[in-house]
Design a protein around this motif. Structure first.
Motif: not given
Length: 452
Positions: A287-306
């Protein structure tokens, strides 16, 4: 009559509640060792079809607990671009009816609700191996060497059903060509501000070039991060939640859930082996061209839930000769999440099968003819849902192609934006969507009675 249910998922547990209330002997055999095993805290939408089934099958106080433990109701169904620009937004009217309404439920919470009151019915740590049919019954065998015999065996063991593989080897499932990555992150002051208001209050599908899509849900519950009931909620609701024994097993807290999907050719060959941070990094890379806020959501995701999900679907098949083995839910009609009705269809199965077995209990039908009537109707609506769900989520869809996909996406966006500015058309579209999910479906009410 004794019913053996293989699998303690949504449909199997709901059926067990109905049979227990009807005085019909039932045991659920669950592969998980503990009540807290296999808990996934991702959203499931329970539509009016599913609510009607739960209302009929569960004891009234437990149905009230189900309603009390839902997340706040979604106000919108949104379609947006990858940069959070609105394409279409359908307003979901507020519903005061606890049955005829859409509900956002944590799968983890729903499982704990359905296990409540079945402590004497569910046997954990029972991995099904095979069954044997005889004229006077059916016997299930388990990996621990134990066995159980009953009059009817119900496969409720999901899309990888071992019962189905033995009983209906002609029943096939196949890949759709689409793989999803799922994850969630806590809902905090920071994460909540990363999404637009309609996304925060709704169910949102984001579609981008190359057929990459993401669904986003925000789930807020009536208890806080410490498991305590939040202030300001209704007194009756607070009492239900405080007294609900399943709360001690449930670790659901407010969260944002996302599910990113793409065709397999856009993902690494080993995607199904990836876990945790590897999946988050892959989602960010996609998602390189997706909204920065969306990409921030990905960064904040708990790895244990993926985790990755290979989206499979059943291949519809003709009716088979009915016997003392039958199936419900994903065990027979696995479907894509494209229409969001998988769990609701399993609940319809549970209600219908329960009704037919009560007819057997009351001497109004013989077992095998009753099973046949159940299967005839279940096959009709179940595989209809399979086909319609697949139409919404198939790797063969032109939208996934390199050149024509952009043309298809642009045309779809133009059409949806046009609809978005035509309120009467939007209302018809919303009403059609809700009707498909069971709103206003004319079905005779059903109330379980104990044997006379």
């Amino acid at each position: 009559m004794k019913v053996l249910v293989i699998g303690g998922g949504t449909g199997g547990l709901a059926l067990a509640h109905g049979l227990k209330r009807a005085g019909i002997g039932v045991t659920v055999f669950e592969r998980d060792v503990l009540r807290t095993d296999g808990l996934h805290g991702y959203r499931v939408g329970i539509d009016p079809d599913g609510s009607r089934a739960l209302k009929a099958l569960l004891p009234s106080d437990l149905y009230d607990t189900f309603v009390a433990t839902k997340a706040r109701d979604p106000k919108y169904f949104n379609m947006m671009t990858e940069d959070f620009k609105e394409v279409l937004s359908l307003e979901i009217p507020p519903q005061s009816d606890p049955v005829e309404s859409e509900k956002s439920i944590s799968r983890m919470t729903l499982r704990q609700v359905l296990l409540t009151g079945l402590e004497d019915v569910v046997e954990f740590g029972k991995e099904f191996v095979r069954f044997e049919q005889r004229a006077d019954g059916v016997t299930a065998y388990f990996a621990d060497g134990s066995e159980a015999t009953g009059d009817l065996l119900v496969a409720a063991d999901g899309s990888g059903s071992r019962v189905r593989r033995q009983y209906l080897p002609q029943a096939k499932t196949e890949e759709t060509g689409i793989i999803a990555i799922a994850g969630k992150l806590p809902l905090t002051d920071e994460s909540g501000k990363l999404v637009p208001p309609k996304v925060f209050e709704g169910i949102t599908l984001m579609q981008a070039p190359r057929g990459i899509a993401c669904i986003v849900h925000v789930m807020e519950f009536q208890w806080d991060r410490d498991g305590k009931v939040k202030h300001g909620i209704g007194g009756n609701t607070e009492e239900l939640i405080n007294n609900w024994p399943g709360l001690q097993f449930d670790n659901t807290r407010d969260y944002i859930n996302w599910g990113l999907s793409a065709t397999a050719d856009k993902l690494p060959a080993n995607v199904m082996d990836l876990r945790g941070q590897e999946l988050i990094d892959l989602a960010i890379k996609l998602t390189p061209d997706w909204h920065p806020n969306f990409r921030r959501l990905l960064e904040l995701t708990d790895p244990g839930t993926c985790f990755p999900v290979n989206i499979w679907t059943s291949v519809p098949l003709d009716a088979w000769p009915s016997s003392n083995v039958t199936l419900l839910g994903d065990a027979i009609h696995t479907m894509t999440p494209g229409r969001g009705v998988g769990a609701n269809t399993a609940l319809r199965d549970a209600l219908l099968l329960c009704r037919k077995l009560i007819e057997v209990r009351d001497g109004r039908a013989e077992l095998i003819p009753a099973v046949h009537e159940y299967e005839a109707k279940m096959i009709e609506y179940g595989f209809d849902a399979v086909l319609k769900s697949r139409a919404q989520m198939s790797g063969n869809d032109p939208i996934h192609k390199p050149v024509i996909g952009r043309v298809v996406l642009a045309g779809m966006r133009t059409a949806m934006r046009t609809v978005n500015h035509l309120p009467p058309v939007k209302r018809r579209m919303r009403d059609a969507m809700m009707a498909y999910r069971g709103e206003g479906r004319d079905e005779a009410p059903f109330e379980i009675t104990t044997a006379s």
